[in-house]
Design an enzyme around this catalytic site. Sequence first.
Site, short mmCIF file in Angstrom:
data_model
loop_
_atom_site.label_atom_id
_atom_site.label_comp_id
_atom_site.label_asym_id
_atom_site.label_seq_id
_atom_site.Cartn_x
_atom_site.Cartn_y
_atom_site.Cartn_z
N LYS A 1 -1.33 -1.32 -4.12
CA LYS A 1 -2.39 -0.31 -4.13
C LYS A 1 -1.69 1.03 -4.08
O LYS A 1 -1.06 1.39 -3.08
CB LYS A 1 -3.33 -0.46 -2.92
CG LYS A 1 -4.35 0.67 -2.86
CD LYS A 1 -5.37 0.54 -1.77
CE LYS A 1 -6.44 1.62 -1.92
NZ LYS A 1 -6.13 2.84 -1.20
N TYR B 1 0.88 -1.18 0.00
CA TYR B 1 0.00 0.00 0.00
C TYR B 1 0.91 1.22 0.00
O TYR B 1 1.59 1.50 0.98
CB TYR B 1 -0.83 -0.06 1.28
CG TYR B 1 -2.03 0.83 1.41
CD1 TYR B 1 -2.36 1.84 0.52
CD2 TYR B 1 -2.89 0.66 2.52
CE1 TYR B 1 -3.49 2.62 0.69
CE2 TYR B 1 -4.02 1.45 2.69
CZ TYR B 1 -4.31 2.43 1.77
OH TYR B 1 -5.43 3.21 1.95
N VAL C 1 -9.39 1.46 -6.45
CA VAL C 1 -9.89 1.35 -5.08
C VAL C 1 -10.35 2.74 -4.65
O VAL C 1 -9.67 3.42 -3.89
CB VAL C 1 -8.79 0.82 -4.15
CG1 VAL C 1 -9.32 0.52 -2.76
CG2 VAL C 1 -8.13 -0.44 -4.73
#
Lengths: 306, 306, 306, 306
Positions: free
Chosen positions: D165, D137, D208
């Site tokens: 991500k 992330y 996302v």
Amino acid sequence: MSTAAITGVVPPVCTPLTPELDVDTASLERLLTFLIEAGVDGLFVLGSSGETAYLTDQQRASVIEVATSVAAGQVPVLAGAIDMTAPRVLSHARAAAGAGVDAVVATAPFYTRTHPAEVEHHFRTVAAGVDVPLYAYDLPVSVHTKLSAQLLLRLADDGVITGVKDSSGDDAGLRRLLRMRGVRRPVVLTGSELTVDNALANGADGVVPGLGNVDPHGYLALARHVRDGDLKAAAAEQDRLADLFGMVEAGDPARIGPSSAGLGSFKAALHLRGIIDCPATMPPQLPLTEQEVATIRTLLDRAGLL
Amino acid sequence: MSTAAITGVVPPVCTPLTPELDVDTASLERLLTFLIEAGVDGLFVLGSSGETAYLTDQQRASVIEVATSVAAGQVPVLAGAIDMTAPRVLSHARAAAGAGVDAVVATAPFYTRTHPAEVEHHFRTVAAGVDVPLYAYDLPVSVHTKLSAQLLLRLADDGVITGVKDSSGDDAGLRRLLRMRGVRRPVVLTGSELTVDNALANGADGVVPGLGNVDPHGYLALARHVRDGDLKAAAAEQDRLADLFGMVEAGDPARIGPSSAGLGSFKAALHLRGIIDCPATMPPQLPLTEQEVATIRTLLDRAGLL
Amino acid sequence: MSTAAITGVVPPVCTPLTPELDVDTASLERLLTFLIEAGVDGLFVLGSSGETAYLTDQQRASVIEVATSVAAGQVPVLAGAIDMTAPRVLSHARAAAGAGVDAVVATAPFYTRTHPAEVEHHFRTVAAGVDVPLYAYDLPVSVHTKLSAQLLLRLADDGVITGVKDSSGDDAGLRRLLRMRGVRRPVVLTGSELTVDNALANGADGVVPGLGNVDPHGYLALARHVRDGDLKAAAAEQDRLADLFGMVEAGDPARIGPSSAGLGSFKAALHLRGIIDCPATMPPQLPLTEQEVATIRTLLDRAGLL
Amino acid sequence: MSTAAITGVVPPVCTPLTPELDVDTASLERLLTFLIEAGVDGLFVLGSSGETAYLTDQQRASVIEVATSVAAGQVPVLAGAIDMTAPRVLSHARAAAGAGVDAVVATAPFYTRTHPAEVEHHFRTVAAGVDVPLYAYDLPVSVHTKLSAQLLLRLADDGVITGVKDSSGDDAGLRRLLRMRGVRRPVVLTGSELTVDNALANGADGVVPGLGNVDPHGYLALARHVRDGDLKAAAAEQDRLADLFGMVEAGDPARIGPSSAGLGSFKAALHLRGIIDCPATMPPQLPLTEQEVATIRTLLDRAGLL
């Protein structure tokens, strides 16, 4: 005049302006005379407190001309040569040296992102190109680079810099620098207003306090107390000056920046004390309100400075 | 020449130097001619890619003189007026305007800490003091302030700025700015090298790519593909240019900073392509090694640029 | 035990680990006993020096259990309740309070971006949810928020916090806080290792020095000298400790981060002194090399600590 | 379920709360069902939008239990394992894996200052200790470390991470990552709300978007347009979503932080749409005012979402 002499209380001189935003040379002469008569040990023009970031080259030249003329060898004059990189710093440094200052002061490069090896190369380039002593100005809040003790000592050992003006606010770092250096090499001046008694007691050679424009006698008394070994009296004087320094918080941070508030308060105080004619600061700084100035007047009054 | 014309591919022109670190006017003329003959839509001198942070005022003047003389009205010339605050920016801006540039470009204040209201006052002060169009240069990596879309649109609505050069790297912010503005107000140029197809497809009016010094034809082809609605071809060209842009990573970050590596690579490439005589950069930037230059040669070769 | 008692020399206790990276309870007991027998005035477990950021909740509980058991009312125990926001801080604070600590210590929120009003709400929320005294931990290097003197005094006046652990490195700010507070409210402990004589002389109530794990006697002597008014002896002791603190620079910054270097050096020193069995630190910290440990051994030897 | 399946539109699910600040499991079930029925390709619980920084371990466990139970294999579930360092991340990751999630998501270390080699060691330590796929992330705004493309590709090549991500906001960096990776290795999801059409067109595998809680159909339509090669329709949908995203600016930045404003607006919108029962956010976040909620209602109304 030996560069070793640039120690003690060395105020970073404010630059008084006319309402039309020209350098007010008459007020500047009065301010310089006020400081010299108070007994300061040197004068630092064109530092942050001198609004150097806001002055054109002509205005900078005018400030230096007035300062060297008023100082006239009574006290040494340092001049900031503040610009982005070595070539531009050198332009200012050579102009200042040519106008008779005793030393120049330069920061690390800014605006451009610079490797530590390039920061070192910067100071070496500046020193090689000008024939007055160079002081390194450690001012991370403005230039976003911290000068390490190792770098400063290496530059001093090599004769590149004569001294350091430490305005980093990192008192632990200052302490280590003082511990690590040899005797008097480099000269170390603190830019602090609030921990000057500690810095001097710990071995710093002098102080460059913006508030010293407004109350030079206070910092001179503080320094004298430290020299006399009376740390209690020094602390009491420091506390008194800290209260007075509250003037930099008079300006509303929701409305103006720390430069407008800080330099604005010094100029308002000098104006209220009758030393300069006009409290204006350069744009895009914004002026203090009447109410904010009233707060400063109260602080001055309480300090017996009106 | 209407300011609206400053759109399209507008390279931020490198400043070639002699081995003695003077502006190499012959090489600069060659570079400008190369770019104009490639078909660029404008020229941006004295930007970050032009080493403006390292050039003295005389050198800056020399660059402008050569650029306006070579451009000679064929394409518009923008000039950076890069300095700490409005008064100093104005000195540069007036000199540039006097020398015939079509617009000037200024960042937010730097070195000094500035409130958002003061940032706005800064741009208004600059615009009021110079009579050529003003572009706002959004470059937080250098000046540590991000210009908000709200501020930029307010300044454009009030006629303070004509356009924006967005080098913030914040493509979501760029997208919002493009969405929020009215038709063609302000002109928005992206400083990106790597997401130009997206920016143009999303409505940006032009691009100011440092790599455009080395391969203007690439960016011109990319822009043409977007104009023709062929986004696939634009993406392929963008990918090719991204690979070429790998040259900025040739320099070892353990040894030199991003400015030395980036501007050094562009100049090395221009030298290898035979467009400029000497790849030197200004101090305190440090030169690339022979091996690092060899990497750049390989990238140019692979791109068919040798 | 009154919270007012948590003053003086309060080392932030390291957390010894087994080679398998479990809490080495036997070594921890030995370290705690060593510190208590040296005469420390309190113990701060689960601070940055205690590797709290790296310990699981079970490991944190284990540390507290050992500490409260060894302290057994001889000296007060503070425990860090270090987590991102109030609800998670409260989980740790309640567990610590339930296990018998005398006070808990919490930072401003981190990971999430927080408005000053929310920082204040955070401390009020934590204090309202736990029934032992709360200390505010000012640690901007970790949490990227500086706690202002105004906020701290407001929280103290309202009974939200009992004290402050100032690890901001901003000695001017510490000085102002000490000047602005009333008598003993709030308790102010400095997290400095290098300017402790100044802080104590200026009115700080105590010190939480990571190096105090290795040389508690040094900091106790320093504090005694200040209490006795012998600032010269205090400064000499501070200088000796500053030299010893050089151990945090033994680790190569090109290879490991400041946490690995700093905490690694304290643990290596404790291991060399025979106080803990194993110098391991938690991952992803990286271990010191043999040569780096040899440097630390030399420093200990020179300080007469082997 | 193959990890390769975690692509497409994967909303970072908000965590509905009761007025007493417990997890509102009924509302959470409703929200999850709403998203699944809309057709999302996966669910990311306990991300920044899920207020993971504010939830206790019990609350985190409760969220995962509800999510895996509602998803029931229809769509994959990713869970954030957000904590300061590898050992604490592992506690969360193992709990999540034990509760049946399909993958876990971890950031670089935070609170502690970490060398790049230690960041790499961190991800390797986490991956080695948990037996579900790991996503990196990239969230520098929270953790103050940017994950380089080189690091991410090395970790992917070594099987340490399955995907990324990217919430860095650095679209040029994302573009380079997409260009540098091989086919489908690693999976790359953008966390952008505002440049999703570009990211997907440039090769990102999914998105996302926090705003996807409120308008999943919008992001699904956008993704479909890109898949169909209709970039004009994708851009129009992106523009519509950008206008709706204006809700995050409803909260007054003079009063509350970006988390309160952003997450507060998503929850207010979900409440206004009747999907969750209560718009409360966790402390120390502060609630939106009625007037600010009215602004959000207007935006929803204009978007046809009421």
